[in-house]
Design an enzyme around this catalytic site. Structure first.
Site, PDB file in Angstrom:
ATOM      1  N   LYS A  26      70.204 129.641  90.616  1.00 49.14           N
ATOM      2  CA  LYS A  26      71.613 129.579  90.252  1.00 49.14           C
ATOM      3  C   LYS A  26      72.158 130.987  90.051  1.00 49.14           C
ATOM      4  O   LYS A  26      73.219 131.344  90.576  1.00 49.14           O
ATOM      5  CB  LYS A  26      71.743 128.762  88.969  1.00 49.14           C
ATOM      6  CG  LYS A  26      73.091 128.153  88.757  1.00 49.14           C
ATOM      7  CD  LYS A  26      73.102 127.328  87.471  1.00 49.14           C
ATOM      8  CE  LYS A  26      72.422 125.982  87.655  1.00 49.14           C
ATOM      9  NZ  LYS A  26      72.164 125.290  86.376  1.00 49.14           N
ATOM     10  N   ARG A  96      73.664 128.065  80.961  1.00 45.87           N
ATOM     11  CA  ARG A  96      73.097 127.226  82.021  1.00 45.87           C
ATOM     12  C   ARG A  96      71.699 127.675  82.389  1.00 45.87           C
ATOM     13  O   ARG A  96      71.427 128.860  82.509  1.00 45.87           O
ATOM     14  CB  ARG A  96      73.987 127.306  83.275  1.00 45.87           C
ATOM     15  CG  ARG A  96      75.454 127.296  82.978  1.00 45.87           C
ATOM     16  CD  ARG A  96      76.279 127.599  84.207  1.00 45.87           C
ATOM     17  NE  ARG A  96      76.116 126.618  85.273  1.00 45.87           N
ATOM     18  CZ  ARG A  96      76.602 126.779  86.489  1.00 45.87           C
ATOM     19  NH1 ARG A  96      77.238 127.893  86.818  1.00 45.87           N
ATOM     20  NH2 ARG A  96      76.416 125.852  87.404  1.00 45.87           N
ATOM     21  N   GLY A 105      68.398 117.793  86.690  1.00 48.34           N
ATOM     22  CA  GLY A 105      68.303 117.012  85.469  1.00 48.34           C
ATOM     23  C   GLY A 105      67.220 117.447  84.508  1.00 48.34           C
ATOM     24  O   GLY A 105      67.023 116.836  83.474  1.00 48.34           O
ATOM     25  N   MET A 107      66.714 120.683  83.088  1.00 44.46           N
ATOM     26  CA  MET A 107      67.066 121.638  82.057  1.00 44.46           C
ATOM     27  C   MET A 107      68.515 121.355  81.663  1.00 44.46           C
ATOM     28  O   MET A 107      69.306 120.901  82.467  1.00 44.46           O
ATOM     29  CB  MET A 107      66.955 123.052  82.621  1.00 44.46           C
ATOM     30  CG  MET A 107      65.717 123.270  83.466  1.00 44.46           C
ATOM     31  SD  MET A 107      64.203 123.275  82.532  1.00 44.46           S
ATOM     32  CE  MET A 107      64.268 124.907  81.929  1.00 44.46           C
ATOM     33  N   ARG A 350      73.790 126.064  96.443  1.00 43.63           N
ATOM     34  CA  ARG A 350      72.353 126.084  96.715  1.00 43.63           C
ATOM     35  C   ARG A 350      72.098 125.290  97.991  1.00 43.63           C
ATOM     36  O   ARG A 350      72.961 124.532  98.443  1.00 43.63           O
ATOM     37  CB  ARG A 350      71.571 125.487  95.552  1.00 43.63           C
ATOM     38  CG  ARG A 350      71.911 124.037  95.320  1.00 43.63           C
ATOM     39  CD  ARG A 350      71.140 123.438  94.166  1.00 43.63           C
ATOM     40  NE  ARG A 350      71.716 122.159  93.794  1.00 43.63           N
ATOM     41  CZ  ARG A 350      71.680 121.635  92.578  1.00 43.63           C
ATOM     42  NH1 ARG A 350      71.066 122.276  91.615  1.00 43.63           N
ATOM     43  NH2 ARG A 350      72.207 120.468  92.330  1.00 43.63           N
ATOM     44  N   HIS A 471      72.139 111.226  88.688  1.00 43.77           N
ATOM     45  CA  HIS A 471      70.720 111.542  88.489  1.00 43.77           C
ATOM     46  C   HIS A 471      69.842 110.665  89.382  1.00 43.77           C
ATOM     47  O   HIS A 471      68.956 111.146  90.089  1.00 43.77           O
ATOM     48  CB  HIS A 471      70.362 111.339  87.021  1.00 43.77           C
ATOM     49  CG  HIS A 471      68.923 111.609  86.716  1.00 43.77           C
ATOM     50  ND1 HIS A 471      67.964 110.613  86.662  1.00 43.77           N
ATOM     51  CD2 HIS A 471      68.274 112.774  86.508  1.00 43.77           C
ATOM     52  CE1 HIS A 471      66.804 111.162  86.394  1.00 43.77           C
ATOM     53  NE2 HIS A 471      66.949 112.462  86.296  1.00 43.77           N
ATOM     54  N   SER A 796      32.125 118.001 113.590  1.00 40.15           N
ATOM     55  CA  SER A 796      33.319 117.359 113.058  1.00 40.15           C
ATOM     56  C   SER A 796      33.154 117.317 111.544  1.00 40.15           C
ATOM     57  O   SER A 796      32.200 116.713 111.040  1.00 40.15           O
ATOM     58  CB  SER A 796      33.464 115.954 113.634  1.00 40.15           C
ATOM     59  OG  SER A 796      34.538 115.305 112.991  1.00 40.15           O
ATOM     60  N   CYS A 863      37.704 115.202 110.530  1.00 43.19           N
ATOM     61  CA  CYS A 863      38.063 113.793 110.649  1.00 43.19           C
ATOM     62  C   CYS A 863      38.235 113.121 109.298  1.00 43.19           C
ATOM     63  O   CYS A 863      38.343 111.918 109.211  1.00 43.19           O
ATOM     64  CB  CYS A 863      37.048 113.041 111.502  1.00 43.19           C
ATOM     65  SG  CYS A 863      35.410 113.003 110.775  1.00 43.19           S
ATOM     66  N   TYR A 883      40.787 120.988 116.415  1.00 48.39           N
ATOM     67  CA  TYR A 883      41.658 119.824 116.212  1.00 48.39           C
ATOM     68  C   TYR A 883      41.491 119.245 114.811  1.00 48.39           C
ATOM     69  O   TYR A 883      40.505 119.515 114.131  1.00 48.39           O
ATOM     70  CB  TYR A 883      41.372 118.732 117.252  1.00 48.39           C
ATOM     71  CG  TYR A 883      40.028 118.061 117.102  1.00 48.39           C
ATOM     72  CD1 TYR A 883      39.877 116.955 116.255  1.00 48.39           C
ATOM     73  CD2 TYR A 883      38.913 118.502 117.806  1.00 48.39           C
ATOM     74  CE1 TYR A 883      38.645 116.337 116.110  1.00 48.39           C
ATOM     75  CE2 TYR A 883      37.685 117.887 117.664  1.00 48.39           C
ATOM     76  CZ  TYR A 883      37.553 116.803 116.812  1.00 48.39           C
ATOM     77  OH  TYR A 883      36.336 116.200 116.653  1.00 48.39           O
TER      78      TYR A 883
END
Ligand code: ADP
Ligand code: MG
Ligand code: MG
Length: 907
Positions: A26, A96, A105, A107, A350, A471, A796, A863, A883
């Protein structure tokens, strides 16, 4: 001397957007906007470093910080020509919070700071508006008491309700100056009663109280939960922004609101937002009054007057400013503004939070508008969020039937897309409780940060009050949960535990409710879900690609990713169907085909049990003869589905006792099949019992004690490959041996496999061959990978077992302690979900290095579950695997993560 305070706006703008870490999101953006000559009320930012100092120092502000705050205040007073605490014409401030990343929501903000019994009179005179002055004062007492002094705001709200009842007034805006004034006296009485001391009248005491409260709020439980969920480090801290107040509550030429440069729900390129006339910012976010739409376009058909119509000049300036900020930051902006007597002020900008759908659309649109390139677009999309594109939607036919039968209860705002059906929970606690046994929809009048745990547990969120930026809406979108809000038709009776509309009354805890977050519809009962458009195009092939914009966007992201990534992405699939799905999503082969899953279906389990319970080798071979054609056929199906792509087949892995019947009926059946007594079957089953089966007779150990088993599997694989080749299908199996710890286990098994392969080739007059490799899932194998690579043609990594064996945590029993390990920060994450890069990852790295030393160019893959976890995928890219393999629905996620891995490397 360390600089702890940075001013913004006016003639002393000390920050800019690059200083996010120090000034918070902010603060740095307020300075950036001021630098762009955008109207921002001036103020100053106390840095995030001070937050850390403050907490480390036992919740005390260091003296030099205090001095710097007072010095900056002096500058601000000079700049504004007004003084804090001045009884004629007081300067008022907002205090703020603002961390590096926004924590909606979490702070708390204090507005109108500087008011007391004397300055409020000055404000009334100076503004010539006593109603405004006392409205501001009552807000200040309530907010300051709630946030700083810890006197819950409900106590004050209750008094407002009482006043409204007494006077018959409905809206805050109808309440008179005298009435507000009377209420401030009552409010101060509440504080005196609750705390045993008066509400602080000294503005400097108020200011430091406010600053400390913001720092304190960094340490609240709800802030901690949010940080944990969003992986925000505790030591980042929050900054505090102290800013001159501008007033949206001075009359009908004033207002306040929030805006998005694009629709945060869908990503459509329309300016979008909500505002309230004659109000202060908190009114919009808190969901107390349902806000009005900003644009004429948005307001159409709602009966509301848009800002565009109500204050055309201010609207025009707002639109131009927002567009400018979007181009400046090159991304969709979420903005807060206030209009004071027709004059526009920007209070925040923002990067806007958005749904998965919107993030994809916006990223692509920005590329097409020439604002960013495609690589930047790829970095803007959270790979996990692709999940939401593949998530089910309600079955439209069923929905139509529900509507016809009067089960459409109401329509709210479509605040978070996706479909959710579940039992009704009316509180966060109830949501957590019900979630243990099934899907839940959290239904609230409005949500507050205290509901966070319940929102996490719920599948969907429904509120009766609040707008698209309430909110509930903001948090649900952040979590990717379906959300419908502002459904004012709902009567929620928390005491009675019911939700009612007209003659439909649903009972919390038992009855189901279904919400469609894409349309805002709310249905009584449980609707079933329907595959997403992407799924319909790719898997079901029922929808034409050209008819689905959603699919085309998805496809674009995949195409761009494919152009960048180096890692290949395979899938874990055991059936032709799964193989088809994964291939449709872009899988480039199978990285793990588990043969045991093929053993369970239908009649074949009987043959498997015959093998396991057989008394000798001959009997075992007899049973295997029955299994061979079944396995061969399964492989033919999979090879056909994956025509031309590699298929890594793992030989049988789990302990045999998992296959035998443990109930009497099943044992009796087996006794009949193999022609022995029930007692004998019982005896043989008991013999298979192990104390610690995960470390018992499983994996390659099975093939070493029963070589005939792996011979059968090798035969099934090679015969299947030879058979399908006759139909022109290219089968590319790669066979791997599970759970080896020493190279000799592999050498022994490989000899048996090659011997069987030679026999098959001889019988068929063929020359089929395939790579034989191993899984690396036991730490010893990783450490001795140079030796193992002497026999293995590929590795693998089975990172599930490697994690289990590396940590010594049983995968099946870790539920009793791992969550606490994570909450107590002994571990940063559940290592079964996201690879422990420091330890288990190091085993992977060592094995890669040693494996390559023996066999340069050895093929390396993974895997485990981690193959579909974006952060783990990036790690695998960095250690140079060829992979990753993951479940079919995570293939797109891995593809994007693999592309991001390359792009992050370039940075
Ligand atoms: P959050 O981080 O929860 O959005 P903010 O610090 O942005 O909290 O403050 C909440 C609301 O308070 C904002 O929407 C804004 O409208 C209002 N507000 C904050 N500072 C000022 C100010 N200086 N003047 C007028 N309103 C303000
Ligand atoms: Mg706030
Ligand atoms: Mg804000």
């Amino acid at each position: 001397m360390t600089k702890h305070v940075y001013t913004f706006g006016g003639d002393r703008n000390e920050g800019n957007a690059t200083m996010r870490n120090l000034l918070g999101g902010k603060g740095c953006n307020l300075a950036e906007m001021a630098g762009l000559q955008i109207p921002v009320p001036p103020g100053f930012t106390v840095t995030t470093e001070v937050c850390t100092l403050y907490i480390a120092g036992g919740q005390k502000l260091p003296e030099d910080v205090k001095a710097q705050v007072l010095e900056s205040l002096k500058w601000l007073e000079g700049n504004r020509g007004r003084k804090l605490g001045d009884v004629e014409n007081p300067l008022l401030l907002s205090v703020r919070s603002g961390a590096r990343v926004s924590m909606p929501g979490m702070m708390d903000t204090v507005l109108n700071l500087g008011l007391n019994d004397k300055t409020v009179e000055g404000l009334a005179k100076a503004s010539n508006n006593p109603r405004f002055a006392y409205d501001s004062y009552r807000r200040f007492i309530m907010m300051y008491s709630d946030v700083v002094l810890g006197v819950h705001k409900d106590l004050f709200e209750h008094e407002i309700e009482k006043l409204k009842e007494k006077t018959g007034k409905k809206l805050d805006t109808e309440i008179s100056a005298e009435e507000w004034k009377g209420l401030t006296v009552v409010f101060k009485g509440i504080v005196q009663k609750e705390l045993g001391k008066p509400f602080p009248q000294d503005p400097i005491e108020q200011l430091f109280g406010g600053i400390c409260a913001v720092f304190d709020s960094w340490e609240t439980d709800r802030a901690k939960i949010y940080r944990r969920l969003n992986r925000i480090p505790d030591d980042w801290g929050t900054a505090v922004n102290v800013q001159t107040m501008v007033f949206g509550n001075m009359g009908d030429d004033c207002g306040t609101g929030v805006a998005f440069t694009r629709d945060p729900g869908t990503g459509e390129p329309y300016f979008y937002g909500e505002y309230l006339i004659n109000a202060q910012g908190e009114d919009v976010v808190a969901g107390v009054r349902t806000p009005q739409p900003i644009t004429k376009f948005q307001a159409e058909g709602t009966g509301h007057q848009s800002l565009e119509e109500a204050m055309p000049a201010a609207f025009k300036e707002l639109l131009a400013t927002c567009n400018r900020l979007e181009r400046h930051f090159k991304d969709m902006q979420d903005l807060e503004f206030t209009i004071e007597r027709g004059q526009l002020f920007m209070l925040q900008t923002r990067i806007g939070k958005r749904t998965a759908l919107a993030s994809i659309r916006i990223a692509i649109d920005l590329v097409e508008e020439g604002m960013i390139d495609s690589n930047t677009a790829l970095t803007r999309i959270d790979p996990d969020s692709l999940n939401q594109l593949l998530a089910p939607v309600f079955d439209p036919k069923e929905k139509a039937a529900f509507k016809k039968n009067g089960k459409l209860m109401a329509k709210g705002l479509n605040a978070g897309p996706g479909a959710a059906a579940g039992r009704i929970a009316l509180s966060a606690e109830q949501a957590e409780e019900l979630a243990k046994t099934g899907p839940v929809v959290l239904v609230r009048i409005e949500t507050s940060p205290e509901d966070l745990a319940g929102m996490v547990a719920a599948n969907g969120i429904l509120t009766a009050r609040g707008g698209m930026t309430s909110h509930a809406a903001v948090v649900a979108r952040g979590m990717g949960k379906p959300c419908v809000c502002g459904a004012s038709a709902l009567n929620i009776d928390v005491k009675a535990g019911t939700v009612n509309v007209g003659d439909i009354t649903l009972k919390a805890g038992t009855d189901f409710i279904s919400i469609d977050g894409s349309t805002g519809e709310i249905f009584a009962g449980q609707l079933s879900a329907f595959p997403s458009e992407v799924n319909q195009v790719l898997v079901e092939k029922k929808l034409d690609a050209s008819k689905s914009e959603l699919f085309q966007r998805f496809n674009k992201i995949m195409t761009w990713s494919n152009g960048v990534r180096k890692l290949k992405v395979r899938t874990n699939a055991d059936t032709p169907h799964d193989s088809d799905v994964a291939r449709a999503f872009g899988a480039e082969g199978i990285g793990l085909c588990r043969t045991e899953h093929m053993f369970f279906e239908g009649e074949r389990i009987i043959a498997v049990r015959e093998f396991i319970l057989a008394k000798d080798l001959d009997a075992r071979k007899e049973a295997l003869k029955k299994l061979l054609p079944i396995q061969r056929q399964d492989f033919e199906g999979i090879f056909t589905a994956m025509n031309g792509l590699p298929v890594t087949v793992r030989l049988l892995d789990p302990p045999l006792h998992e296959f035998v019947p443990h109930d009497e009926a099943g044992q009796a059946e087996m006794a009949k099949v193999i022609g022995v007594s029930l007692a004998e079957v019982k005896h043989r089953v008991e013999k298979l019992h192990e104390f610690n089966p995960m470390m018992g007779h499983r994996g390659c150990r099975l093939g070493i004690t029963y070589p005939e088993l792996i011979r059968m599997q090798m035969r099934a694989i090679s015969e299947a490959a030879i058979n399908v080749a006759k139909k022109g299908i290219v089968a590319l199996p790669e066979v791997m041996v599970p759970l080896i710890g020493t190279v000799k286990e592999l050498a022994f098994t490989k000899t048996e496999m090659l011997d069987e392969l030679a026999a098959v080739n001889k019988e068929n007059g063929s020359t089929f061959s395939c790579p034989i490799g191993t899984m690396i899932e036991i730490p010893r194998a990783a450490i001795t990978a140079d030796k193992v690579a002497g026999e293995a043609e590929f590795f693998s990594f089975g990172t599930n077992d490697l994690t289990q064996m590396g940590f010594g945590y049983s995968r099946d029993d870790s539920g009793s302690f791992l969550p606490e390990y994570v909450s107590k920060k002994i571990l940063e994450d559940d290592p079964f979900q996201s690879l422990d890069q420091e330890g288990i990852g190091e085993l992977v790295r060592i094995a890669c290095e040693k494996g390559r030393a023996t066999r340069p160019g050895i093929k390396l893959g993974v895997c485990g579950e981690h193959g579909g976890d974006p952060r783990s995928v990036k790690f695998f890219h960095r250690v140079g695997l060829n992979y990753v393999s993951c479940s079919p629905y995570r293939v797109p996620i891995a593809i994007l993560a693999a592309a991001q891995a390359v792009l992050e490397e370039k940075k």
